[in-house]
Design a protein around this motif. Structure first.
Motif, PDB file in Angstrom:
ATOM      1  N   GLN A   1       0.851  -1.195   0.000  1.00  0.00           N
ATOM      2  CA  GLN A   1       0.000   0.000   0.000  1.00  0.00           C
ATOM      3  C   GLN A   1       0.884   1.241   0.000  1.00  0.00           C
ATOM      4  O   GLN A   1       1.853   1.327   0.748  1.00  0.00           O
ATOM      5  N   LEU A   2       0.527   2.203  -0.836  1.00  0.00           N
ATOM      6  CA  LEU A   2       1.348   3.406  -0.980  1.00  0.00           C
ATOM      7  C   LEU A   2       1.486   4.169   0.321  1.00  0.00           C
ATOM      8  O   LEU A   2       2.588   4.515   0.752  1.00  0.00           O
ATOM      9  N   THR A   3       0.363   4.448   0.972  1.00  0.00           N
ATOM     10  CA  THR A   3       0.381   5.246   2.201  1.00  0.00           C
ATOM     11  C   THR A   3      -0.918   5.018   2.953  1.00  0.00           C
ATOM     12  O   THR A   3      -1.792   4.270   2.500  1.00  0.00           O
ATOM     13  N   SER A   4      -1.057   5.666   4.091  1.00  0.00           N
ATOM     14  CA  SER A   4      -2.275   5.527   4.890  1.00  0.00           C
ATOM     15  C   SER A   4      -3.181   6.738   4.696  1.00  0.00           C
ATOM     16  O   SER A   4      -2.774   7.867   4.979  1.00  0.00           O
ATOM     17  N   HIS A   5      -4.354   6.519   4.166  1.00  0.00           N
ATOM     18  CA  HIS A   5      -5.446   7.485   4.218  1.00  0.00           C
ATOM     19  C   HIS A   5      -6.735   6.699   3.999  1.00  0.00           C
ATOM     20  O   HIS A   5      -6.707   5.545   3.554  1.00  0.00           O
ATOM     21  N   PRO A   6      -7.887   7.252   4.370  1.00  0.00           N
ATOM     22  CA  PRO A   6      -9.132   6.470   4.410  1.00  0.00           C
ATOM     23  C   PRO A   6      -9.465   5.691   3.144  1.00  0.00           C
ATOM     24  O   PRO A   6      -9.915   4.546   3.223  1.00  0.00           O
ATOM     25  N   ALA A   7      -9.251   6.284   1.973  1.00  0.00           N
ATOM     26  CA  ALA A   7      -9.615   5.597   0.728  1.00  0.00           C
ATOM     27  C   ALA A   7      -8.792   4.329   0.535  1.00  0.00           C
ATOM     28  O   ALA A   7      -9.335   3.243   0.281  1.00  0.00           O
ATOM     29  N   LEU A   8      -7.473   4.437   0.684  1.00  0.00           N
ATOM     30  CA  LEU A   8      -6.616   3.267   0.488  1.00  0.00           C
ATOM     31  C   LEU A   8      -6.816   2.240   1.604  1.00  0.00           C
ATOM     32  O   LEU A   8      -6.736   1.030   1.358  1.00  0.00           O
ATOM     33  N   ASP A   9      -7.069   2.716   2.809  1.00  0.00           N
ATOM     34  CA  ASP A   9      -7.317   1.793   3.923  1.00  0.00           C
ATOM     35  C   ASP A   9      -8.577   0.966   3.680  1.00  0.00           C
ATOM     36  O   ASP A   9      -8.618  -0.230   4.007  1.00  0.00           O
ATOM     37  N   LEU A  10      -9.601   1.598   3.104  1.00  0.00           N
ATOM     38  CA  LEU A  10     -10.835   0.873   2.791  1.00  0.00           C
ATOM     39  C   LEU A  10     -10.608  -0.155   1.688  1.00  0.00           C
ATOM     40  O   LEU A  10     -11.178  -1.248   1.724  1.00  0.00           O
ATOM     41  N   ILE A  11      -9.774   0.197   0.715  1.00  0.00           N
ATOM     42  CA  ILE A  11      -9.453  -0.763  -0.353  1.00  0.00           C
ATOM     43  C   ILE A  11      -8.776  -1.987   0.251  1.00  0.00           C
ATOM     44  O   ILE A  11      -9.119  -3.130  -0.071  1.00  0.00           O
ATOM     45  N   TYR A  12      -7.815  -1.763   1.141  1.00  0.00           N
ATOM     46  CA  TYR A  12      -7.131  -2.883   1.792  1.00  0.00           C
ATOM     47  C   TYR A  12      -8.122  -3.745   2.584  1.00  0.00           C
ATOM     48  O   TYR A  12      -8.079  -4.980   2.512  1.00  0.00           O
TER      49      TYR A  12
ATOM     50  N   ASP B   1     -11.210  -8.875   3.206  1.00  0.00           N
ATOM     51  CA  ASP B   1     -12.526  -9.494   3.381  1.00  0.00           C
ATOM     52  C   ASP B   1     -12.855 -10.426   2.213  1.00  0.00           C
ATOM     53  O   ASP B   1     -13.388 -11.529   2.412  1.00  0.00           O
ATOM     54  N   ALA B   2     -12.534  -9.997   0.996  1.00  0.00           N
ATOM     55  CA  ALA B   2     -12.813 -10.835  -0.177  1.00  0.00           C
ATOM     56  C   ALA B   2     -11.958 -12.097  -0.165  1.00  0.00           C
ATOM     57  O   ALA B   2     -12.445 -13.199  -0.473  1.00  0.00           O
ATOM     58  N   LEU B   3     -10.680 -11.974   0.196  1.00  0.00           N
ATOM     59  CA  LEU B   3      -9.813 -13.145   0.283  1.00  0.00           C
ATOM     60  C   LEU B   3     -10.358 -14.141   1.305  1.00  0.00           C
ATOM     61  O   LEU B   3     -10.393 -15.356   1.061  1.00  0.00           O
ATOM     62  N   ASN B   4     -10.785 -13.627   2.459  1.00  0.00           N
ATOM     63  CA  ASN B   4     -11.346 -14.505   3.491  1.00  0.00           C
ATOM     64  C   ASN B   4     -12.602 -15.217   2.988  1.00  0.00           C
ATOM     65  O   ASN B   4     -12.788 -16.420   3.228  1.00  0.00           O
ATOM     66  N   GLU B   5     -13.450 -14.479   2.288  1.00  0.00           N
ATOM     67  CA  GLU B   5     -14.678 -15.067   1.751  1.00  0.00           C
ATOM     68  C   GLU B   5     -14.374 -16.153   0.719  1.00  0.00           C
ATOM     69  O   GLU B   5     -15.143 -17.109   0.555  1.00  0.00           O
ATOM     70  N   GLU B   6     -13.244 -16.002   0.035  1.00  0.00           N
ATOM     71  CA  GLU B   6     -12.841 -16.989  -0.981  1.00  0.00           C
ATOM     72  C   GLU B   6     -12.036 -18.141  -0.377  1.00  0.00           C
ATOM     73  O   GLU B   6     -11.553 -19.005  -1.096  1.00  0.00           O
ATOM     74  N   GLY B   7     -11.893 -18.128   0.951  1.00  0.00           N
ATOM     75  CA  GLY B   7     -11.215 -19.238   1.628  1.00  0.00           C
ATOM     76  C   GLY B   7      -9.751 -19.018   1.928  1.00  0.00           C
ATOM     77  O   GLY B   7      -9.071 -19.941   2.398  1.00  0.00           O
ATOM     78  N   PHE B   8      -9.231 -17.814   1.702  1.00  0.00           N
ATOM     79  CA  PHE B   8      -7.826 -17.526   1.975  1.00  0.00           C
ATOM     80  C   PHE B   8      -7.709 -16.700   3.249  1.00  0.00           C
ATOM     81  O   PHE B   8      -7.998 -15.500   3.259  1.00  0.00           O
TER      82      PHE B   8
ATOM     83  N   LEU C   1     -16.723   6.236  -6.733  1.00  0.00           N
ATOM     84  CA  LEU C   1     -16.733   4.788  -6.602  1.00  0.00           C
ATOM     85  C   LEU C   1     -16.532   4.406  -5.145  1.00  0.00           C
ATOM     86  O   LEU C   1     -15.786   5.056  -4.418  1.00  0.00           O
ATOM     87  N   ASN C   2     -17.190   3.345  -4.746  1.00  0.00           N
ATOM     88  CA  ASN C   2     -17.072   2.846  -3.377  1.00  0.00           C
ATOM     89  C   ASN C   2     -15.705   2.171  -3.209  1.00  0.00           C
ATOM     90  O   ASN C   2     -15.420   1.153  -3.847  1.00  0.00           O
ATOM     91  N   GLN C   3     -14.858   2.748  -2.368  1.00  0.00           N
ATOM     92  CA  GLN C   3     -13.490   2.258  -2.219  1.00  0.00           C
ATOM     93  C   GLN C   3     -13.437   0.836  -1.658  1.00  0.00           C
ATOM     94  O   GLN C   3     -12.600   0.021  -2.063  1.00  0.00           O
ATOM     95  N   TYR C   4     -14.325   0.539  -0.736  1.00  0.00           N
ATOM     96  CA  TYR C   4     -14.376  -0.815  -0.161  1.00  0.00           C
ATOM     97  C   TYR C   4     -14.726  -1.839  -1.240  1.00  0.00           C
ATOM     98  O   TYR C   4     -14.120  -2.921  -1.307  1.00  0.00           O
ATOM     99  N   GLU C   5     -15.682  -1.488  -2.105  1.00  0.00           N
ATOM    100  CA  GLU C   5     -16.077  -2.401  -3.179  1.00  0.00           C
ATOM    101  C   GLU C   5     -14.947  -2.571  -4.194  1.00  0.00           C
ATOM    102  O   GLU C   5     -14.785  -3.654  -4.774  1.00  0.00           O
ATOM    103  N   LEU C   6     -14.168  -1.508  -4.420  1.00  0.00           N
ATOM    104  CA  LEU C   6     -12.979  -1.644  -5.275  1.00  0.00           C
ATOM    105  C   LEU C   6     -12.026  -2.676  -4.678  1.00  0.00           C
ATOM    106  O   LEU C   6     -11.455  -3.504  -5.394  1.00  0.00           O
TER     107      LEU C   6
END
Length: 328
Positions: free
Chosen positions: A41-52, A57-64, A267-272
């Motif tokens: 991750q480039l740096t810490s700010h709300p948009a990038l933190d939500l992407i992370y 969450d998606a990895l966990n849902e996929e079993g990772f 765009l919804n950063q979490y959904e990205l």
């Protein structure tokens, strides 16, 4: 008899020790066999933190799951290019199964570190123009991912709806981010075509934001900001300067509205992040090859409006816009 009991006790201890030693070796070997997922991750700010957050969450849902079915190696460069380079090299030395870059500079550092390890882009507006893929539809190499290409024309239409009397629009972005340069050029063309007079100013680091934004706010009726990590990291500074001049900010990113911007269609950063995580999981499962997997996009943006900021600035919100928001 006592000797026999003693012998059995010693034997039992030896067998128990051997069992646990073997179990430890097995567990260690198993952990070593887990695929390593490197996230930069480039740096810490709300948009990038939500992407992370969305990626995990998606990895966990996929079993990772970290420590169970994968080993997660998360690195945050805090905006430092030397950190980006060394962290990318770390992933390569660890023989990661897949690398994920959150924001364009992070993705570029990963791309420079390996042409073999699969790389998934998280939040890169135009991977082709950034030189990360040969073609957004047919990447052709070891890189694909998710675009956060913002709907710039719709954002300027929103400015016109909220500020029908506005004539001068300021554009503020970082000259060190390729992603922002492309967006700013498109924004200037769109604004000019819509009849606006534009003034564009750039910053090279967060240290410039206060002075540059104060200067820009004194010249325009509103300021538009692209998906820009430097400006996002100094959003509070920007808003302090624009509030002092009673000028609204229209950022491209939803989280920047929450931090004091007036409105956007974003765009919804979490959904990205979720989409990025799903693409990462597909590579880990062997279901996807970056070379033949097109860059993915979210289907549509959402109207995000800071009603409290509108009241502060004395801006009336049309009922038609409120109705659109209610029906999203």
């Amino acid at each position: 008899m006592k000797k026999m009991i003693g012998f059995i006790s010693v034997l039992a201890l030896i067998l128990t020790f051997a069992f646990f030693t073997n179990q430890t070796k097995t567990n260690t070997a198993t952990k070593k066999d887990l695929p390593i997922v490197g996230v930069l991750q480039l740096t810490s700010h709300p948009a990038l933190d939500l992407i992370y957050e969305g990626i995990i969450d998606a990895l966990n849902e996929e079993g990772f799951i970290d420590g169970e079915t994968m080993t997660l190696d998360f690195q945050n460069a805090q905006g430092d290019q030397s950190n980006l380079n060394s962290m990318s090299a770390r992933f390569v030395s660890r023989n990661t199964a897949v690398m994920v870059g959150i924001a364009t500079p992070a993705a570029q550092a990963l791309a420079n570190s390996s042409q073999e390890i699969p790389i998934i882009l998280g939040a890169v507006s135009n991977p082709e123009e950034a030189g990360l893929v040969a073609n957004n539809e047919k990447p052709g190499g070891n890189i694909t991912g998710v675009s956060d290409l913002t709907p710039i024309k719709e954002q300027f239409e929103l400015i016109k709806e909220l500020l029908p009397e506005a004539k001068k629009i300021g554009i503020l972005y970082s000259s060190s981010e390729d992603n922002s340069i492309v967006q700013a050029k498109q924004a200037a063309e769109i604004a000019t075509a819509m009849g606006y007079e534009t003034t564009t100013l750039t910053v090279s680091s967060t240290n410039d934001v206060s002075q540059v934004s104060s200067s820009l706010a004194s010249q325009v009726d509103a300021i538009w900001v692209p998906t820009d990590n430097t400006v996002a990291s100094a959003m509070n500074t920007l808003i302090a300067a624009t509030d002092a001049n009673h000028i609204p900010v229209f950022p491209a990113v939803d989280t920047m509205v929450e931090e004091g911007g007036l409105a956007t269609i974003g765009l919804n950063q979490y959904e990205l992040g979720k989409l990025t995580g799903q693409m990462t999981a597909a590579v880990l499962k062997g279901e996807s090859d970056p070379a033949t997997t097109p860059v993915q996009y979210l289907e549509q943006g959402e109207i995000i409006l800071n009603e409290e900021k509108a009241k502060e600035l004395g801006i009336s919100i049309p009922q038609t816009l409120l109705d659109q928001m209610a029906n999203q």
